[in-house]
Design a protein around this motif. Structure first.
Motif, PDB file in Angstrom:
ATOM      1  N   GLU A   9     -10.411  18.204  -1.327  1.00 32.35           N
ATOM      2  CA  GLU A   9      -9.580  17.141  -0.788  1.00 32.35           C
ATOM      3  C   GLU A   9      -9.547  15.930  -1.708  1.00 32.35           C
ATOM      4  O   GLU A   9     -10.263  15.863  -2.716  1.00 32.35           O
ATOM      5  N   VAL A  62       1.227   9.399   3.600  1.00 30.21           N
ATOM      6  CA  VAL A  62       0.576  10.574   3.021  1.00 30.21           C
ATOM      7  C   VAL A  62       1.663  11.573   2.648  1.00 30.21           C
ATOM      8  O   VAL A  62       2.592  11.821   3.435  1.00 30.21           O
ATOM      9  N   VAL A  76      -0.925  15.798  -4.041  1.00 29.07           N
ATOM     10  CA  VAL A  76      -1.192  15.006  -2.847  1.00 29.07           C
ATOM     11  C   VAL A  76      -1.162  13.540  -3.243  1.00 29.07           C
ATOM     12  O   VAL A  76      -1.541  13.170  -4.357  1.00 29.07           O
ATOM     13  N   TRP A 123      -3.603  23.364   4.792  1.00 28.08           N
ATOM     14  CA  TRP A 123      -3.491  21.957   4.432  1.00 28.08           C
ATOM     15  C   TRP A 123      -3.636  21.107   5.691  1.00 28.08           C
ATOM     16  O   TRP A 123      -3.183  21.492   6.770  1.00 28.08           O
ATOM     17  N   TYR A 124      -4.249  19.945   5.533  1.00 26.88           N
ATOM     18  CA  TYR A 124      -4.371  19.006   6.644  1.00 26.88           C
ATOM     19  C   TYR A 124      -4.411  17.587   6.082  1.00 26.88           C
ATOM     20  O   TYR A 124      -4.640  17.373   4.892  1.00 26.88           O
ATOM     21  N   TRP A 125      -4.190  16.599   6.950  1.00 26.34           N
ATOM     22  CA  TRP A 125      -4.525  15.219   6.608  1.00 26.34           C
ATOM     23  C   TRP A 125      -5.202  14.578   7.806  1.00 26.34           C
ATOM     24  O   TRP A 125      -5.017  15.020   8.946  1.00 26.34           O
ATOM     25  N   ILE A 181      -6.402  13.824   2.520  1.00 26.95           N
ATOM     26  CA  ILE A 181      -5.531  14.982   2.573  1.00 26.95           C
ATOM     27  C   ILE A 181      -6.122  16.051   1.669  1.00 26.95           C
ATOM     28  O   ILE A 181      -6.687  15.751   0.619  1.00 26.95           O
ATOM     29  N   LEU A 183       2.485  15.514   0.700  1.00 24.34           N
ATOM     30  CA  LEU A 183       2.023  16.805   0.203  1.00 24.34           C
ATOM     31  C   LEU A 183       3.178  17.452  -0.544  1.00 24.34           C
ATOM     32  O   LEU A 183       4.258  17.625   0.013  1.00 24.34           O
TER      33      LEU A 183
END
Length: 356
Positions: free
Chosen positions: A74, A147, A135, A108-110, A92, A149
């Motif tokens: 991350e 944010v 990112v 994927w995450y934030w 992220i 991606l």
């Protein structure tokens, strides 16, 4: 070459920094749910940063026990808020292992942590081993951070500081039964202009011989070896629309909510209720924005909760806890798209329907 464990390696201006280690090189590592192991590259510029960016890629990222452990690769920005103790941030990245809603595998995450101690996590979809994606966390004015991606908008964290204290990139794991081979290229921050991050490598003391790392200006790599665990393929949560009808919906949502509460350490939650709304409206009620607007149910409950994935000792030194758990559930799939911990339940989502 520098060999060190559990110390900051300040090597700004050098061509590169290599930190070598192998399993067992300094005794067994002690990674756990309450003491995560880290291998990261950090920058704390002056003046403070207003954006950070990197191209993240993993060749493997997995844990043996996907039901109880996780591994992240991350990038996060620690935000400059009234609680200037490195415990507010926006991050992220890619994660493998357990997530709310029953997901397993590489996604994927934030997520963000705010000055009121609230924590929110949002899922962005499948990640693929061997493929880099950019990112970006960028200050958007008004104490908001956008944010991105792959240069596409992913969401907004609100009420979270007017600049960044530092940026970090690298790996975070809760177990030594993990495989990580990840890199951050074009790693940079903005304060006025864009600047490549100079090597400044940290490996948490409990990691011991787990990591091999390499850093040079604008680049960081860390590796445990991929070994037989390999790269974890995504295993989505079961897909089942939330049924129509108040009784049937309450039963299905109650089951999802109680499972999520147990994952957060509370086996007997109270005050369960739900609201039918859209994802954007649900996000707005928490001061956030997200990147889609499907029909959702918001489920809330009270209890003593601890974020199952982010005690974040490398970011704050304290577990993320709360007395209210909020889940956002896609009406068409029954899957959790977002969730959060706060100090108390909010009425801003709209009139609630109790869940028995």
């Amino acid at each position: 070459m520098v060999r060190a464990v559990g110390v900051w390696l300040g090597v700004a201006g050098t061509v590169g920094c290599v930190v070598l280690g192998g399993a067992g090189a300094a005794g067994a590592a002690g990674c756990s749910a309450s003491g995560h192991c880290y291998a990261i590259d950090s920058a704390s510029p002056r003046p403070r940063l207003t954006a950070a960016s990197a191209d993240l890629k993993v060749d493997c990222l997995s844990v043996a026990n996907t039901a109880a452990q996780f591994a992240n690769y991350e990038m996060w920005v620690k935000t400059n808020t009234p609680r200037v103790s490195f415990d507010t941030w926006v991050e992220i990245g890619m994660t493998s292992g357990t997530l709310q809603g029953g997901y397993r595998g590489l996604l994927w995450y934030w997520a963000d942590k705010r000055p009121d101690n609230s924590y929110y996590e949002h899922y962005l979809g499948r990640a693929r081993p061997g493929r880099a994606a950019n990112v970006n966390v960028m200050y958007a004015g008004g104490a908001k951070w956008n944010v991105y991606l792959g240069r596409s908008y992913a969401g907004t964290s609100s009420g979270n500081g007017v600049n960044g204290l530092s940026v970090d990139t690298g790996a975070e794991v809760t177990t030594t039964r993990t495989t990580v081979n990840g890199s951050s290229s074009n790693y940079q921050y903005r304060n006025g202009g864009w600047h490549a991050v100079a090597p400044n490598v940290y490996r948490s003391a409990n990691s011991k011989g787990l990591w091999s790392t390499y850093a040079k200006r604008g680049y960081f790599w860390t590796n445990t070896g991929c070994r037989r665990l390999g790269a974890a393929a995504e295993k989505p949560a079961p897909t089942a629309p939330v049924p129509n009808g108040r009784s049937a919906a309450a039963q299905a949502l109650g089951q999802i909510g109680r499972t999520a509460a147990a994952n957060a350490g509370e086996r007997i939650p109270s005050g369960l209720s739900y609201v039918r709304t859209t994802r954007q409206r649900a996000a707005a009620a928490t001061g956030s924005r997200v990147n889609s607007d499907e029909s959702v149910y918001v489920v809330q409950m009270r209890g003593n909760f601890t974020a199952p994935r982010h005690p974040v000792p490398g970011k704050s030194g304290r577990p993320v806890t709360g007395h209210a758990l909020t889940l956002v559930i896609d009406a068409a799939t029954g899957q959790v798209t977002d969730w959060g911990l706060t100090s108390e339940m909010s009425g801003s989502f709209g009139p609630r329907t109790p869940i028995a």
